[in-house]
Design a protein around this motif. Structure first.
Motif, PDB file in Angstrom:
ATOM      1  N   GLN A 100       0.813  53.063 -32.154  1.00  0.00           N
ATOM      2  CA  GLN A 100       0.410  54.143 -31.057  1.00  0.00           C
ATOM      3  C   GLN A 100       0.271  53.622 -29.768  1.00  0.00           C
ATOM      4  OE1 GLN A 100      -3.185  56.193 -31.748  1.00  0.00           O
ATOM      5  NE2 GLN A 100      -4.123  56.592 -29.784  1.00  0.00           N
ATOM      6  N   TYR A 101      -0.323  52.550 -29.600  1.00  0.00           N
ATOM      7  CA  TYR A 101      -0.717  51.428 -28.368  1.00  0.00           C
ATOM      8  C   TYR A 101       0.794  50.771 -27.483  1.00  0.00           C
ATOM      9  CZ  TYR A 101      -5.049  52.709 -29.188  1.00  0.00           C
ATOM     10  OH  TYR A 101      -6.953  53.940 -29.638  1.00  0.00           O
ATOM     11  N   PHE A 102       1.626  50.584 -28.577  1.00  0.00           N
ATOM     12  CA  PHE A 102       2.291  48.990 -28.676  1.00  0.00           C
ATOM     13  C   PHE A 102       3.291  49.008 -28.670  1.00  0.00           C
ATOM     14  CE2 PHE A 102      -1.417  46.710 -29.055  1.00  0.00           C
ATOM     15  CZ  PHE A 102      -2.401  47.020 -27.983  1.00  0.00           C
ATOM     16  N   ASP A 103       3.824  50.430 -29.313  1.00  0.00           N
ATOM     17  CA  ASP A 103       5.670  50.588 -30.000  1.00  0.00           C
ATOM     18  C   ASP A 103       6.407  51.191 -28.503  1.00  0.00           C
ATOM     19  OD1 ASP A 103       7.679  50.578 -31.239  1.00  0.00           O
ATOM     20  OD2 ASP A 103       7.138  53.051 -31.181  1.00  0.00           O
ATOM     21  N   ARG A 104       6.120  50.465 -27.397  1.00  0.00           N
ATOM     22  CA  ARG A 104       6.719  51.822 -25.965  1.00  0.00           C
ATOM     23  C   ARG A 104       7.349  50.176 -25.236  1.00  0.00           C
ATOM     24  NH1 ARG A 104       0.533  53.805 -23.858  1.00  0.00           N
ATOM     25  NH2 ARG A 104      -0.119  54.173 -25.441  1.00  0.00           N
ATOM     26  N   ASN A 106       7.655  49.165 -22.121  1.00  0.00           N
ATOM     27  CA  ASN A 106       7.085  48.583 -21.545  1.00  0.00           C
ATOM     28  C   ASN A 106       5.519  47.581 -21.202  1.00  0.00           C
ATOM     29  OD1 ASN A 106       9.446  48.336 -19.263  1.00  0.00           O
ATOM     30  ND2 ASN A 106       8.744  50.740 -18.801  1.00  0.00           N
ATOM     31  N   LEU A 107       5.649  46.795 -20.345  1.00  0.00           N
ATOM     32  CA  LEU A 107       3.730  46.118 -21.330  1.00  0.00           C
ATOM     33  C   LEU A 107       2.854  46.883 -20.611  1.00  0.00           C
ATOM     34  CD1 LEU A 107       6.265  43.777 -21.212  1.00  0.00           C
ATOM     35  CD2 LEU A 107       4.226  42.050 -20.671  1.00  0.00           C
ATOM     36  N   TYR A 108       3.010  46.996 -18.873  1.00  0.00           N
ATOM     37  CA  TYR A 108       1.503  47.794 -18.074  1.00  0.00           C
ATOM     38  C   TYR A 108       2.393  48.896 -17.332  1.00  0.00           C
ATOM     39  CZ  TYR A 108       1.287  42.786 -19.107  1.00  0.00           C
ATOM     40  OH  TYR A 108       0.566  41.301 -19.206  1.00  0.00           O
ATOM     41  N   CYS A 109       0.793  49.723 -17.479  1.00  0.00           N
ATOM     42  CA  CYS A 109       0.907  50.546 -16.368  1.00  0.00           C
ATOM     43  C   CYS A 109       1.190  52.167 -17.484  1.00  0.00           C
ATOM     44  CB  CYS A 109       2.647  50.820 -15.481  1.00  0.00           C
ATOM     45  SG  CYS A 109       2.096  49.431 -14.489  1.00  0.00           S
ATOM     46  N   TYR A 110       0.181  52.417 -18.094  1.00  0.00           N
ATOM     47  CA  TYR A 110       0.242  53.293 -19.095  1.00  0.00           C
ATOM     48  C   TYR A 110      -1.045  54.121 -18.699  1.00  0.00           C
ATOM     49  CZ  TYR A 110       4.207  51.627 -21.796  1.00  0.00           C
ATOM     50  OH  TYR A 110       5.713  51.137 -21.263  1.00  0.00           O
ATOM     51  N   GLU A 115      -7.464  51.501 -23.193  1.00  0.00           N
ATOM     52  CA  GLU A 115      -7.654  52.033 -24.398  1.00  0.00           C
ATOM     53  C   GLU A 115      -6.656  50.767 -24.878  1.00  0.00           C
ATOM     54  OE1 GLU A 115      -7.998  55.314 -27.413  1.00  0.00           O
ATOM     55  OE2 GLU A 115      -7.230  55.928 -25.521  1.00  0.00           O
ATOM     56  N   ARG A 116      -6.105  50.429 -24.571  1.00  0.00           N
ATOM     57  CA  ARG A 116      -4.699  49.532 -25.407  1.00  0.00           C
ATOM     58  C   ARG A 116      -5.258  48.514 -25.250  1.00  0.00           C
ATOM     59  NH1 ARG A 116       0.029  48.741 -21.982  1.00  0.00           N
ATOM     60  NH2 ARG A 116       1.300  48.642 -24.008  1.00  0.00           N
ATOM     61  N   PHE A 117      -5.620  47.094 -24.448  1.00  0.00           N
ATOM     62  CA  PHE A 117      -6.419  46.017 -23.978  1.00  0.00           C
ATOM     63  C   PHE A 117      -7.756  46.275 -24.694  1.00  0.00           C
ATOM     64  CE2 PHE A 117      -2.787  45.792 -21.146  1.00  0.00           C
ATOM     65  CZ  PHE A 117      -1.740  45.030 -21.790  1.00  0.00           C
ATOM     66  N   ALA A 118      -8.991  47.404 -24.651  1.00  0.00           N
ATOM     67  CA  ALA A 118      -9.283  47.418 -25.121  1.00  0.00           C
ATOM     68  C   ALA A 118      -9.643  47.438 -26.696  1.00  0.00           C
ATOM     69  CB  ALA A 118     -11.405  48.221 -24.947  1.00  0.00           C
TER      70      ALA A 118
END
Length: 494
Positions: A100-104, A106-110, A115-118
């Protein structure tokens, strides 16, 4: 604890070269841990596993992480970087995966960045007992890892497994802070009492960066000058009061570069290898760069720029003097991406001056190496620069830096004096376009007027040592300071 003791270190970053990179953080995170491993410390690296990371790894754990009152799966995958050709020494790298959080792409700007980095920060702490690694120190980098010190101190230290672990928080660029609305505290499982000026509250929001600054045992940034600058309103990005309050815990350590990766004598990407004893061969790389960028081939001064194309990098100063630069018989090669304004500006300059300006928008690692090797001079007129790696790489490749005296640029580049031969670049102090123009002209004058002096300057630049060896030792010293502070703070806790 003696400084000779081998430490167990967890190095946490949101990007690590060669797996994922947007800037200098990835370069540091990819090279500094290698130095620790070569010194004999038990160092592990952990980062998110973004969709595009395709290295071979082993899935070693799968466990739930509480985030905002619900459970999300953390999948831990392990990879090993070989540190010698025989593969006898390796550096473990752990990837925190969650679809949900990292299958994207790019690295940033979502939209759900907070929530991703928490989730990432809590997953890192939850991972440690599961992999059986009890670090002496957790080295956190930039705002994406800022919650780790507060979670460790306020929640996890109640568990004996975490009680002796200290934290170091490194600020690579104070401008990026991770500021979000108050209700994001719930993502970290923190109550409203943390919405307080002495804790995470920051001008009506909460700040992940501030969490790291308040709760880590020791803070450092990536040059001595920047550590001083950020305690002033001009550079402090509204954090200067907190940084002054913690000034006794704030240190500056200049970054290094990997001298095996950046080595013009062995760099396979270059048209011509060379070293400090054969600097005359460097011109063959200039000719190759000119041909690749469709510029006329010849010995006129060639200035290089490899940069994010943003205001921080002093590009407004360069834009202000560009027409006057183009009146001279010089060439400029630009590599980078960023603000539309500067991308358009440089593309327009290439159209107006096709024999003198060449531009590649985007990042191209092989071209960057070729540009360092092919350029005579390297431009870094930054408004502020926490450390900067470009000037260190350019020294290694004999492209003489032209810089503004700020942050790490002030710590690594000194103005060249043709009379004494002291200095390794051309430096201006005040943020004014005329001073940049004067510095560029001084460099060109030496290049044209005193070829022997120029060769000597290039040779001197190439023999300076900005490898990680000295800086890694300074970090080990900081780790021991952090451990002492952690022990002292714990003994004072009621």
């Amino acid at each position: 604890m003696t400084e000779n003791k081998k430490l167990k270190i967890l190095y946490v970053a949101s990007e690590v070269s060669p797996f994922a990179k947007t800037g200098g953080l990835a370069d540091v995170a990819g090279s500094l841990p290698r130095s620790f491993a070569q010194m004999g410390h038990d160092i592990r690296v952990v980062m998110p596993r973004y969709k595009f990371i395709s290295c071979r790894f082993e899935t070693i754990h799968d466990f739930p992480v509480m985030i905002s009152g619900r459970k999300e799966a953390a999948i831990i995958r392990e990879h090993h970087i070989e540190l010698d050709s025989e593969g006898r020494r390796t550096l473990p790298v752990y990837f925190v995966d969650n679809y949900q959080y990292f299958d994207r792409n790019n690295l940033y700007c979502y939209f759900d960045e907070v929530e991703r980095f928490a989730f990432f920060c809590r997953a890192v702490l939850e991972m440690l007992p599961r992999i059986g690694f009890q670090p002496d120190i957790i080295h956190c980098n930039d705002w994406q890892t800022g919650p780790i010190p507060v979670l460790l101190k306020e929640q996890y230290s109640k568990n004996a497994f975490y009680r002796n672990t200290a934290t170091l928080f490194t600020v690579h660029n104070l401008y990026y802070q991770g500021n979000y609305p108050k209700d994001c505290l719930r993502l970290l499982g923190l109550s409203d009492k943390y919405y307080h000026p002495e804790r995470l509250e920051f001008f009506g929001d909460i700040s992940f960066l501030k969490a790291g600054l308040v709760y880590s045992d020791v803070i450092n940034t990536v040059s001595r000058t920047y550590a001083t600058e950020i305690q002033t309103p001009e550079y402090g990005e509204r954090m200067e009061g907190l940084l002054r309050k913690r000034s006794e815990d704030l240190y500056g350590i200049v970054n290094g570069i990997d001298y095996d990766e950046f080595d013009p004598a062995r760099d396979s990407l270059l048209a011509q290898n060379y070293d400090s004893n054969s600097v005359e061969l460097k011109r063959n790389n200039k000719y190759a760069l000119q041909r690749a960028m469709k510029l006329p081939v010849g010995d006129r001064p060639l200035l290089g720029l490899v940069s994010r194309l943003v205001d921080q990098k002093g590009l407004d100063l360069l834009a202000d003097i560009y027409d006057r630069l183009m009146a001279d018989d010089i060439q400029v090669v630009v590599l980078g991406s960023g603000d539309n304004y500067y991308e358009s500006f440089f593309k327009n300059m290439a159209l107006r001056h096709p024999d003198k300006t060449a531009v590649h928008i985007g990042f191209n690692a092989p071209l960057a190496q070729q540009l360092y090797a092919g350029a005579d001079m390297f431009l870094m007129p930054s408004r502020f620069e926490p450390c900067g790696l470009g000037q260190l790489i350019s020294l290694r490749y004999g492209a003489i830096p032209i810089v503004r005296a700020t942050g790490g640029l002030a710590d690594t580049i000194t103005n060249y004096d043709p009379g004494t031969h002291n200095g390794n670049g051309f430096v201006f102090r005040n943020y004014r376009s005329e001073e940049l123009l004067t510095a560029v002209q001084a460099a060109i004058d030496v290049y044209r007027g005193s070829p022997e002096l120029w060769i000597g300057l290039v040779r001197k630049a190439m023999t300076e040592d900005f490898s990680w060896s000295a800086s890694a030792l300074e970090y080990i010293r900081l780790y021991h300071i952090a451990l002492i502070k952690r022990l002292h703070n714990r003994s004072n806790t009621v």
